[in-house]
Scaffold this motif. Structure first.
Motif, PDB file in Angstrom:
ATOM      1  N   HIS A  40      19.841  26.329  42.790  1.00 14.91           N
ATOM      2  CA  HIS A  40      20.241  27.636  43.316  1.00 14.91           C
ATOM      3  C   HIS A  40      19.047  28.525  43.639  1.00 14.91           C
ATOM      4  N   LYS A  41      17.955  28.325  42.874  1.00  5.40           N
ATOM      5  CA  LYS A  41      16.786  29.200  43.055  1.00  5.40           C
ATOM      6  C   LYS A  41      16.210  29.121  44.463  1.00  5.40           C
ATOM      7  N   VAL A  42      16.393  27.989  45.145  1.00  8.56           N
ATOM      8  CA  VAL A  42      15.755  27.863  46.451  1.00  8.56           C
ATOM      9  C   VAL A  42      16.673  28.271  47.602  1.00  8.56           C
ATOM     10  N   LEU A  43      17.906  28.577  47.287  1.00  7.91           N
ATOM     11  CA  LEU A  43      18.845  28.880  48.375  1.00  7.91           C
ATOM     12  C   LEU A  43      18.517  30.175  49.139  1.00  7.91           C
ATOM     13  N   PRO A  44      18.231  31.284  48.426  1.00  4.70           N
ATOM     14  CA  PRO A  44      17.869  32.492  49.184  1.00  4.70           C
ATOM     15  C   PRO A  44      16.634  32.240  50.052  1.00  4.70           C
ATOM     16  N   GLY A  45      15.670  31.518  49.492  1.00  2.07           N
ATOM     17  CA  GLY A  45      14.446  31.215  50.242  1.00  2.07           C
ATOM     18  C   GLY A  45      14.751  30.391  51.476  1.00  2.07           C
ATOM     19  N   LEU A  46      15.661  29.460  51.313  1.00  2.00           N
ATOM     20  CA  LEU A  46      16.023  28.584  52.435  1.00  2.00           C
ATOM     21  C   LEU A  46      16.655  29.381  53.562  1.00  2.00           C
ATOM     22  N   PHE A 105       4.835  26.313  48.123  1.00  2.00           N
ATOM     23  CA  PHE A 105       6.114  25.781  48.596  1.00  2.00           C
ATOM     24  C   PHE A 105       6.826  26.823  49.446  1.00  2.00           C
ATOM     25  N   MET A 106       7.287  26.403  50.597  1.00  7.55           N
ATOM     26  CA  MET A 106       8.078  27.260  51.471  1.00  7.55           C
ATOM     27  C   MET A 106       9.341  27.791  50.758  1.00  7.55           C
ATOM     28  N   GLU A 107       9.852  27.008  49.827  1.00  5.01           N
ATOM     29  CA  GLU A 107      11.044  27.390  49.069  1.00  5.01           C
ATOM     30  C   GLU A 107      10.891  28.764  48.422  1.00  5.01           C
ATOM     31  N   PHE A 108       9.636  29.124  48.101  1.00  2.23           N
ATOM     32  CA  PHE A 108       9.430  30.371  47.363  1.00  2.23           C
ATOM     33  C   PHE A 108       8.742  31.445  48.207  1.00  2.23           C
ATOM     34  N   ARG A 125      -2.416  27.343  58.605  1.00  2.00           N
ATOM     35  CA  ARG A 125      -1.802  27.509  57.287  1.00  2.00           C
ATOM     36  C   ARG A 125      -1.341  26.146  56.770  1.00  2.00           C
ATOM     37  N   LEU A 126      -1.506  25.989  55.477  1.00  2.00           N
ATOM     38  CA  LEU A 126      -1.139  24.728  54.841  1.00  2.00           C
ATOM     39  C   LEU A 126      -0.101  25.049  53.772  1.00  2.00           C
ATOM     40  N   TYR A 127       1.105  24.513  53.919  1.00  2.50           N
ATOM     41  CA  TYR A 127       2.152  24.773  52.922  1.00  2.50           C
ATOM     42  C   TYR A 127       3.050  23.558  52.827  1.00  2.50           C
ATOM     43  N   SER A 128       4.026  23.634  51.942  1.00  6.64           N
ATOM     44  CA  SER A 128       4.800  22.424  51.674  1.00  6.64           C
ATOM     45  C   SER A 128       6.271  22.741  51.459  1.00  6.64           C
ATOM     46  N   THR A 129       7.081  21.712  51.446  1.00 11.06           N
ATOM     47  CA  THR A 129       8.493  21.891  51.121  1.00 11.06           C
ATOM     48  C   THR A 129       9.132  20.568  50.742  1.00 11.06           C
ATOM     49  N   HIS A 130      10.285  20.667  50.046  1.00  9.89           N
ATOM     50  CA  HIS A 130      11.117  19.483  49.799  1.00  9.89           C
ATOM     51  C   HIS A 130      12.367  19.521  50.692  1.00  9.89           C
ATOM     52  N   TYR A 131      12.481  20.511  51.589  1.00 11.57           N
ATOM     53  CA  TYR A 131      13.690  20.597  52.407  1.00 11.57           C
ATOM     54  C   TYR A 131      13.854  19.365  53.287  1.00 11.57           C
ATOM     55  N   PRO A 132      15.093  18.915  53.438  1.00  8.29           N
ATOM     56  CA  PRO A 132      15.331  17.816  54.376  1.00  8.29           C
ATOM     57  C   PRO A 132      15.191  18.296  55.816  1.00  8.29           C
ATOM     58  N   LEU A 133      15.023  17.365  56.708  1.00  8.71           N
ATOM     59  CA  LEU A 133      14.806  17.688  58.127  1.00  8.71           C
ATOM     60  C   LEU A 133      15.864  18.624  58.691  1.00  8.71           C
ATOM     61  N   GLY A 267      -2.435  24.828  31.769  1.00  8.71           N
ATOM     62  CA  GLY A 267      -1.917  25.905  32.623  1.00  8.71           C
ATOM     63  C   GLY A 267      -0.440  25.748  32.936  1.00  8.71           C
ATOM     64  N   THR A 268       0.123  26.758  33.601  1.00  8.07           N
ATOM     65  CA  THR A 268       1.535  26.692  33.987  1.00  8.07           C
ATOM     66  C   THR A 268       1.686  27.050  35.456  1.00  8.07           C
ATOM     67  N   TRP A 269       2.771  26.584  36.025  1.00  9.38           N
ATOM     68  CA  TRP A 269       3.127  26.922  37.404  1.00  9.38           C
ATOM     69  C   TRP A 269       4.631  27.145  37.446  1.00  9.38           C
ATOM     70  N   ARG A 270       5.023  28.392  37.748  1.00 13.63           N
ATOM     71  CA  ARG A 270       6.440  28.775  37.680  1.00 13.63           C
ATOM     72  C   ARG A 270       7.029  28.333  36.338  1.00 13.63           C
TER      73      ARG A 270
END
Ligand code: A3P
Length: 313
Positions: A40-46, A105-108, A125-133, A267-270
């Motif tokens: 659910h956390k990535v839905l608003p971002g999407l 991540f683009m998700e955030f 710019r260099l960024y990433s995502t797990h979103y499907p095509l 360290g931590t990430w999110r």
């Protein structure tokens, strides 16, 4: 503004209440949205990205299935893209920061004032995502933005995903997780559909999508690093090669090097601890976890799904 953000939260809350859901861990659920299972956390971002994100011709986007080696590729791509400003030495950012902090991540991306985030490297710019095509913002596909896609043997992906979920607090057993995974219920799953989407896109548009496999990267790291640099628009020169640049980057980004750094041990990430992104980094670890029935079941699904596509994993 705040009003807009509240409206978006409200919209997502309503949307979530209409979607099929399955428990992932603790109180976290995966929701099926347009055929894919997302947290659910990535839905608003999407939704915000789909509506507002403007990809640029010079962007390079790393897209992966979760647990396929995202952290490794983020490190390699960051090191390549930024080598003019960050030569490989003791002050390199990858020695102080986790790759996920350096390649976002683009998700955030989502927050009303941050729709076109201002992070840059000499290439763009260099960024990433797990979103499907099928869920990517249109501008990613319509612009000259390049996509580097990474996936991995499905059984190793599953085993890595299970360990990662356990560390995040999942209560389900390996068997329960396996059943869900086979049904397609996993982060950004079904994994087969995720991979196939980008595989087909890479066949149609090889100049747009570079399709990589974790195993191939491990088998021929130098070859793939050079390929990656060329695709990203920052080819490795003969002089750099003579000076040992390829081995330097591979050494900097190696599992042993990154996993032993203080930042990645403590360290931590999110919501994650950085060490969760480094487990074994090996090919074929599934053999230590899956029964022959499980192996058969997953291989059968893979064979069926990939039938006629020319793809094997
Ligand atoms: P294992 O769980 O099989 O060890 P992601 O980065 O997409 O979350 O994927 C994590 C997987 O990549 C984990 O696999 C992790 O150990 C492995 N990994 C992380 N860094 C790596 C590196 N530098 N080289 C090779 N594998 C790496």
């Amino acid at each position: 503004d705040q009003n807009q953000e509240e409206l978006m939260q409200e919209y997502c809350k309503n949307l979530l209440s209409t979607l099929p859901k399955e428990r992932w861990l603790g109180s976290s659920y995966l929701y099926k949205y347009n055929g894919f299972w997302l947290i659910h956390k990535v839905l608003p971002g999407l939704i915000a990205c789909q509506n507002h994100f403007q990809a640029q011709d010079t962007d390079v986007l790393l897209i992966t299935t979760p647990k396929s080696g995202t952290t490794w590729l983020k490190a390699l791509m960051f090191a390549l893209a930024n080598r003019k400003i960050y030569p490989i030495n003791q002050n390199h950012p990858l020695l102080k920061q986790n790759p996920h902090s350096l390649v976002p991540f683009m998700e955030f991306f989502f927050s009303p004032e941050k729709m076109n985030p201002d992070f840059s490297c000499p290439l763009g710019r260099l960024y990433s995502t797990h979103y499907p095509l099928t869920l990517l913002p249109e501008s990613v596909l319509n612009s000259g933005c390049k996509i580097v896609y990474l996936c991995r043997n499905i059984k190793d992906t599953f085993v890595s995903y299970w360990h990662f979920s356990k560390k995040l607090g999942a209560e389900a057993s390996l068997e329960e997780f396996f059943d869900m995974f086979c049904e397609g219920v996993s982060l950004s799953g079904p994994v087969w559909d995720h991979v196939l989407g980008y595989w087909r896109e890479s066949l149609e548009k090889p100049e747009k999508v570079l399709f990589l496999k974790f195993e191939a990267l491990q088998e021929k790291p130098s070859f793939h690093l050079k390929l990656l640099a060329e695709f990203m628009g920052c080819p490795i020169s003969p002089e750099e090669e003579t000076c040992g640049f390829v081995d330097e980057v591979l050494g900097l980004c190696s599992f042993d090097n990154l996993s032993n750094l203080e930042v990645n041990k403590s360290g931590t990430w999110r919501a994650a601890r950085n060490e969760m992104f480094f487990r074994k980094g090996k090919v074929g670890d599934w053999k230590n976890y899956l029964t022959s029935e499980m192996e058969e079941r997953i291989d059968h699904i893979t064979a069926q799904k990939f039938f006629g596509s020319g793809l094997s994993l």
